[in-house]
Design a protein around this motif. Structure first.
Motif, PDB file in Angstrom:
ATOM      1  N   GLY A  89      46.276  29.780  41.827  1.00 12.56           N
ATOM      2  CA  GLY A  89      45.372  30.880  41.531  1.00 12.56           C
ATOM      3  C   GLY A  89      44.120  30.899  42.371  1.00 12.56           C
ATOM      4  O   GLY A  89      43.120  31.513  41.976  1.00 12.56           O
ATOM      5  N   ALA A  90      44.158  30.245  43.545  1.00 15.48           N
ATOM      6  CA  ALA A  90      42.975  30.163  44.398  1.00 15.48           C
ATOM      7  C   ALA A  90      43.093  31.058  45.624  1.00 15.48           C
ATOM      8  O   ALA A  90      42.253  30.982  46.525  1.00 15.48           O
ATOM      9  CB  ALA A  90      42.745  28.715  44.832  1.00 15.48           C
ATOM     10  N   ALA A  91      44.116  31.897  45.698  1.00 15.40           N
ATOM     11  CA  ALA A  91      44.294  32.827  46.812  1.00 15.40           C
ATOM     12  C   ALA A  91      45.095  34.029  46.325  1.00 15.40           C
ATOM     13  O   ALA A  91      45.889  33.922  45.378  1.00 15.40           O
ATOM     14  CB  ALA A  91      45.010  32.155  47.985  1.00 15.40           C
ATOM     15  N   LEU A  92      44.893  35.164  46.983  1.00 12.12           N
ATOM     16  CA  LEU A  92      45.642  36.384  46.701  1.00 12.12           C
ATOM     17  C   LEU A  92      46.183  36.948  48.001  1.00 12.12           C
ATOM     18  O   LEU A  92      45.545  36.820  49.052  1.00 12.12           O
ATOM     19  CB  LEU A  92      44.756  37.430  46.029  1.00 12.12           C
ATOM     20  CG  LEU A  92      44.297  37.178  44.596  1.00 12.12           C
ATOM     21  CD1 LEU A  92      43.343  38.296  44.160  1.00 12.12           C
ATOM     22  CD2 LEU A  92      45.475  37.088  43.644  1.00 12.12           C
ATOM     23  N   THR A  93      47.333  37.592  47.939  1.00  9.79           N
ATOM     24  CA  THR A  93      47.910  38.218  49.124  1.00  9.79           C
ATOM     25  C   THR A  93      48.399  39.623  48.781  1.00  9.79           C
ATOM     26  O   THR A  93      48.660  39.946  47.619  1.00  9.79           O
ATOM     27  CB  THR A  93      49.097  37.404  49.672  1.00  9.79           C
ATOM     28  OG1 THR A  93      50.115  37.317  48.666  1.00  9.79           O
ATOM     29  CG2 THR A  93      48.666  36.001  50.063  1.00  9.79           C
ATOM     30  N   ALA A  94      48.519  40.453  49.807  1.00 17.68           N
ATOM     31  CA  ALA A  94      49.042  41.804  49.645  1.00 17.68           C
ATOM     32  C   ALA A  94      49.812  42.169  50.898  1.00 17.68           C
ATOM     33  O   ALA A  94      49.536  41.653  51.987  1.00 17.68           O
ATOM     34  CB  ALA A  94      47.914  42.801  49.398  1.00 17.68           C
ATOM     35  N   GLY A  95      50.776  43.062  50.752  1.00 18.36           N
ATOM     36  CA  GLY A  95      51.566  43.481  51.903  1.00 18.36           C
ATOM     37  C   GLY A  95      51.987  44.932  51.799  1.00 18.36           C
ATOM     38  O   GLY A  95      51.915  45.544  50.724  1.00 18.36           O
TER      39      GLY A  95
END
Length: 254
Positions: free
Chosen positions: A158-164
């Motif tokens: 839960g220390a990073a988020l990504t999107a594509g």
């Protein structure tokens, strides 16, 4: 005096510059404080922290206040096994160090007219994302596996988020926040495949990511004027400057 930090509260007390503090605290939240390859230190002036440092795989991040002992820090950085140091440009000047790379830090104003985010994909395949970054020249092939492992670990904790954004059944654009804390996030690893550029996919990927970071100050470290123009078009504004020092080269403090 510099001592090893064994409590995240020490790092929080040594927070002076939000984007650098976010990188240090985000690393601590992802890996904890007890692993031999992710290390943290604080420098104290009297009983008050005046600087925080993190080190992962030879890459060090420094967040220092104006009352830090920069002479002591300059000697410690070399002894700690640092290969590269990321800090505010003004901090590099305080250490009388010549930076190998510099750039602008931009801050999101919260007023970007993002395009329709329909079709944006949260949490895309991290393998595909790593491959896309290599294809776009944002990541060297030799670094791809370590990047993938680090990003996977941060996302799981839960220390990073990504999107594509997916086009024609392939990942065409991506964005990530590799450092995320309760109040701050730092964007990175933003790329659009050459075959799909000039279609608004980059803004859609960034907009999708920011929409999942409510009530946080969002920053980005830009490597050049082209990146600055891109983020300026998304309502990011100048906030400061970063510097990176390479200790694998012959370097002298002057």
């Amino acid at each position: 005096m510099i001592r090893e930090a064994d409590d995240q509260s020490l790092l929080q007390k040594a927070a002076f510059c939000p984007p650098f503090a976010c990188k240090i605290q985000g690393l601590a939240e992802a890996y904890g404080m007890n692993l031999p390859f992710a290390r943290f230190w604080v420098q104290e002036s009297g009983e008050e922290p005046c600087c925080a440092l993190s080190l992962l795989d030879g890459a060090m991040v420094m967040d220092a206040g104006e009352n830090a002992d920069f002479r002591e820090l300059a000697g410690f950085i070399r002894a700690a096994g640092c290969r590269t140091l990321l800090c505010a440009e003004r901090i590099a000047h305080r250490m009388s160090a010549k930076a190998d790379r510099t750039g602008a830090i931009l801050h999101f104003s919260g007023t970007a007219p993002f395009p329709d985010l329909k079709g944006a994909e949260p949490d895309p395949s991290l393998r595909e994302m790593s491959g896309l970054l290599c294809e776009c020249g944002e990541l060297e092939q030799a670094q791809a596996e370590s990047f993938y492992l680090d990003l996977s670990h941060r996302v799981r904790h839960g220390a990073a988020l990504t999107a594509g954004i997916r086009e024609k059944e392939r990942l065409a654009a991506c964005a990530s926040a590799l450092s995320v804390t309760e109040k701050t996030a730092v964007l990175s690893a933003v790329a659009v495949h050459p075959d799909f550029r000039r279609r608004g996919l980059g803004p859609r990927a960034v907009g999708s990511l920011i929409s999942r970071l409510p009530d946080r100050d969002v920053f980005v470290f830009c490597a050049g004027p082209q990146a600055e123009r891109f983020y300026a078009s998304l309502s990011f504004s100048p906030w400061g400057r970063w510097a990176e020092l390479d200790f694998e080269k012959e370097k002298r403090y002057v």
